[in-house]
Design an enzyme around this catalytic site. Structure first.
Site, PDB file in Angstrom:
ATOM      1  N   CYS A 262      27.241   7.084 -21.261  1.00  0.00           N
ATOM      2  CA  CYS A 262      27.857   6.110 -20.366  1.00  0.00           C
ATOM      3  C   CYS A 262      29.075   5.440 -21.003  1.00  0.00           C
ATOM      4  O   CYS A 262      30.104   6.085 -21.163  1.00  0.00           O
ATOM      5  CB  CYS A 262      26.808   5.091 -19.911  1.00  0.00           C
ATOM      6  SG  CYS A 262      27.229   4.259 -18.355  1.00  0.00           S
TER       7      CYS A 262
ATOM      8  N   ARG B 290      30.311   2.005  -7.044  1.00  0.00           N
ATOM      9  CA  ARG B 290      29.454   2.109  -8.218  1.00  0.00           C
ATOM     10  C   ARG B 290      28.408   3.202  -8.001  1.00  0.00           C
ATOM     11  O   ARG B 290      27.830   3.316  -6.920  1.00  0.00           O
ATOM     12  CB  ARG B 290      28.759   0.778  -8.500  1.00  0.00           C
ATOM     13  CG  ARG B 290      28.083   0.736  -9.856  1.00  0.00           C
ATOM     14  CD  ARG B 290      27.723  -0.683 -10.270  1.00  0.00           C
ATOM     15  NE  ARG B 290      27.280  -0.702 -11.658  1.00  0.00           N
ATOM     16  CZ  ARG B 290      28.082  -0.809 -12.706  1.00  0.00           C
ATOM     17  NH1 ARG B 290      29.394  -0.931 -12.513  1.00  0.00           N
ATOM     18  NH2 ARG B 290      27.610  -0.797 -13.935  1.00  0.00           N
TER      19      ARG B 290
ATOM     20  N   HIS C  99      21.227   7.766 -18.324  1.00  0.00           N
ATOM     21  CA  HIS C  99      20.278   6.900 -19.019  1.00  0.00           C
ATOM     22  C   HIS C  99      18.880   7.423 -18.700  1.00  0.00           C
ATOM     23  O   HIS C  99      18.720   8.441 -18.050  1.00  0.00           O
ATOM     24  CB  HIS C  99      20.410   5.456 -18.534  1.00  0.00           C
ATOM     25  CG  HIS C  99      21.734   4.848 -18.851  1.00  0.00           C
ATOM     26  ND1 HIS C  99      22.121   4.524 -20.130  1.00  0.00           N
ATOM     27  CD2 HIS C  99      22.771   4.492 -18.044  1.00  0.00           C
ATOM     28  CE1 HIS C  99      23.331   3.981 -20.106  1.00  0.00           C
ATOM     29  NE2 HIS C  99      23.755   3.967 -18.852  1.00  0.00           N
TER      30      HIS C  99
END
Length: 237
Positions: free
Chosen positions: A96, A130, A194
């Site tokens: 990320c 997002r 993640h």
């Protein structure tokens, strides 16, 4: 492995800045899967006030918020240790925010381009929306990993340059650009996943180990493989 130690040296970079989403799990599972095969390991925690050692085997970077990301990139560029380690062939695994800053450039919270560490031929900036939720992607077949799963929470959009290759093609989720997820170049690999990524994808952890130690003995199926299948099924349900 490193020329200065008989142990696999795993370097966890800037846990004080880049460890927002539990990505230290990547360090722990890499150590566990190495030691189950009789490979001794050493974990080195490098805080943002410390120099980055150049004689590591695997360097790991996690996710972080906007300001810590900028600070981490500035310090890594000024230090130069990570770039020198990558140039001599060390393995780098970045997630990320860490993925973005090892590239050529990335965007700040106002989409202004900032220079990255420059060890992966990618350029990132902020998208209009997002990306949040489960992601599933099929890894480049040449890497022998298969399908991976994770959780993404980022506004980045990443363009891959000619020296790098997409890590995977997306089945579900956004990743780099709705089509691909992550990138790799030599033994430098980045991803938005993640979860953490390596506990959820044991074959991805084993890829990093193979890059450093060569052929691996197979391990019997464990909770890691069960977690992988459970998360894949849940994401695609």
């Amino acid at each position: 492995m490193s020329n200065t130690s008989s142990a696999l040296r795993i370097v966890w970079i800037y846990p004080d800045l880049l460890s927002t989403y539990g990505d230290q799990g990547n360090v722990l599972i890499l150590k566990r899967r190495a030691e189950l095969r009789g490979i001794p390991t050493e974990i080195v925690h490098v805080h943002s006030s410390d120099p980055v050692p150049e004689q590591g085997d695997v360097y790991l970077l996690g996710g972080g918020e906007d300001r810590p990301q900028i600070l981490a990139a500035e310090r890594l560029r000024a230090d130069g240790g990570l770039a020198r380690a990558a140039a001599r062939g060390a393995c780098v695994f970045a997630v990320c925010a860490g993925y973005q800053i090892i590239g050529e450039s990335y965007g700040d919270d106002e989409a202004n381009p900032l220079p990255g560490v420059g060890i992966l031929d990618i350029r990132s900036n902020r998208g209009q929306t997002r990306a949040v939720g489960e992601i599933v992607a099929d890894v480049d077949p040449s890497l022998g990993v298969g399908r991976i799963t994770g959780f993404e929470n980022h506004q980045g959009r990443t363009e891959i340059g000619p020296q790098a290759r997409p890590l995977s093609t997306t089945v579900k989720g956004i990743g780099n650009d709705d089509r691909t997820e992550g990138a790799y170049q030599g033994q430098v690999l980045g991803t938005y996943l993640h979860g953490p990524a390596l506990p959820r994808n044991p074959q991805l952890a084993d890829l990093l180990l193979r890059w450093r130690v060569g052929q691996l003995n197979p391990l019997p199926p464990s909770w890691g493989e069960r977690l992988h299948e459970e998360r894949l099924a849940a994401a695609l349900r």
